[in-house]
Enzyme design. Structure first.
Site, short mmCIF file in Angstrom:
data_model
loop_
_atom_site.label_atom_id
_atom_site.label_comp_id
_atom_site.label_asym_id
_atom_site.label_seq_id
_atom_site.Cartn_x
_atom_site.Cartn_y
_atom_site.Cartn_z
N ASP A 10 41.29 44.53 30.87
CA ASP A 10 40.24 45.13 29.66
C ASP A 10 41.49 45.22 28.43
OD1 ASP A 10 37.83 45.02 28.62
OD2 ASP A 10 37.47 46.76 28.86
N ASP A 104 37.48 38.92 26.92
CA ASP A 104 38.36 39.52 26.87
C ASP A 104 38.58 40.65 28.46
OD1 ASP A 104 35.69 41.03 26.71
OD2 ASP A 104 35.95 42.65 25.30
N GLU A 105 38.03 40.70 29.58
CA GLU A 105 38.16 40.85 30.94
C GLU A 105 38.70 40.04 31.45
OE1 GLU A 105 34.82 43.47 32.39
OE2 GLU A 105 34.28 42.68 29.95
#
Length: 352
Positions: A10, A104-105
């Protein structure tokens, strides 16, 4: 963790971190990425801004009151998508099986990696060295353990837990800590006197089943015990695409609503055609000034993507609904997406 080893990566305060990469003079300051309209919300806040109580999805107006000296930046999603591609290219070069979640992860299946912990430390260092962006990593026997572990020690956290360790560490935590247990469910659990994950795991199942039904009650307790066998799926199947807008001031005029809907349809269909996708179900979303949300949809016999096919149906749905109150939000959606074949795609391009 002998059978499966899953990591959750993350990126830390991703949008803000990307902004600081091109605005290094703002490092150490409370920075907030948020829209400029009176009804806009916070996309991401730096850790300095979070100390003032600013958080994601908070109304931007409230964030400005909490952090009046903060630096507020308008979001630049094209720039964020490019930064995401940089990060995910590095991740894909290191691990074969990954499931990307948003910009973003990602989940990574490390079951076949000889030294997974060392590999993930090396990956985090490579991402920061190459992109200048930091990340947090959680490792466990499941996606659920890995996800919660990655959130535990941000920023730049690195947490490795077995299922039993996760139960011990997070047992006293609120039930909403676990993905899949939302605020409304948390309130219903609290009404039963269940206010922690440990309490939920140990709760009387028939009592829970009487309130939530047997299947949901069992799933809630599975999550509280960090029991999860869901796979890392390399390709996420996107089943719908939408565009929507929240107005700075409520809109009552039907002609203006129709013009805005037409613009949304154009943007949505341009995206679908660029991605070589089309769908059978067309829908609209309307939120009125009393915050009630209404949806209307129609499913067609054949999949479509062009504005001249989607637009008239969306317009008819809007006219049939005939908003009885001023409109706060308007959106359009195409669902049941599938890949467009070459011949169909050529026709769609010509239709534009």
């Amino acid at each position: 963790m002998a059978d499966r080893c899953i990591a959750h990566l993350d990126m830390d305060a991703f949008y803000v971190s990307v902004e600081l990469r091109r605005r290094p003079e703002l490092r150490g300051q409370p920075v907030v990425v948020a829209g400029t309209g009176p009804r806009s919300v916070v996309t991401t806040a730096s850790y300095e801004a979070r100390r003032f109580g600013v958080g994601s999805a908070m109304p931007a107006a409230r964030a400005r009151r909490l952090c009046p000296h903060g630096v507020f930046l308008a979001p630049d999603f094209a720039y964020y998508r490019e930064a995401s591609r940089e990060v995910m290219t590095i991740v894909r070069s290191a691990v074969d099986a990954i499931e990307v979640i948003g910009l973003d992860e990602a989940y990574l299946d490390l079951s076949e990696v000889a030294e997974p912990i060392a590999a993930m430390r090396g990956l985090a260092a490579q991402i920061e060295r190459t992109t200048g962006l930091g990340c947090s990593i959680g490792i466990g026997p499941s996606k659920l353990v890995a996800k919660v572990a990655s959130d535990a020690e941000k920023p730049r956290g690195f947490v490795v837990l077995t299922r039993e360790q996760a139960c011990a560490r997070f047992g006293p935590s609120r039930c909403g800590l676990v993905p899949g247990i939302g605020p409304k469910t948390v309130e219903r659990l609290r009404a039963l006197g269940v206010d922690s994950l440990a309490a939920l795991a140990a709760a009387d199942h028939p009592r829970l089943a009487a309130r939530f039904g047997p299947r949901l009650a069992a799933e809630l307790q599975r999550r509280a015990r960090f029991e999860d066998d869901s796979p890392v799926t390399e390709e996420r199947k996107v089943v719908s695409e939408s565009r929507e807008v929240t107005f700075d001031q409520d809109v009552r005029d039907p002609e203006r609503l129709e013009a805005i809907l037409d613009e949304l349809v154009g943007r949505l269909c341009a995206g679908l055609i660029a991605q070589h996708r089309r769908g059978r179900t067309i829908g609209i979303k309307i939120r009125l000034d009393d915050f009630s949300t209404h949806t209307r949809a129609r499913t067609l016999a054949e999949a479509v993507a062009s504005a001249d096919r989607v637009g008239p149906i969306a317009l008819e749905l809007l006219r049939r609904f005939a908003p009885p109150r001023p409109v706060r939000l308007l959106g359009v959606r195409v669902a049941g997406l599938e890949a467009a074949d070459g011949a169909a795609e050529e026709q769609l391009q010509l239709a534009l």
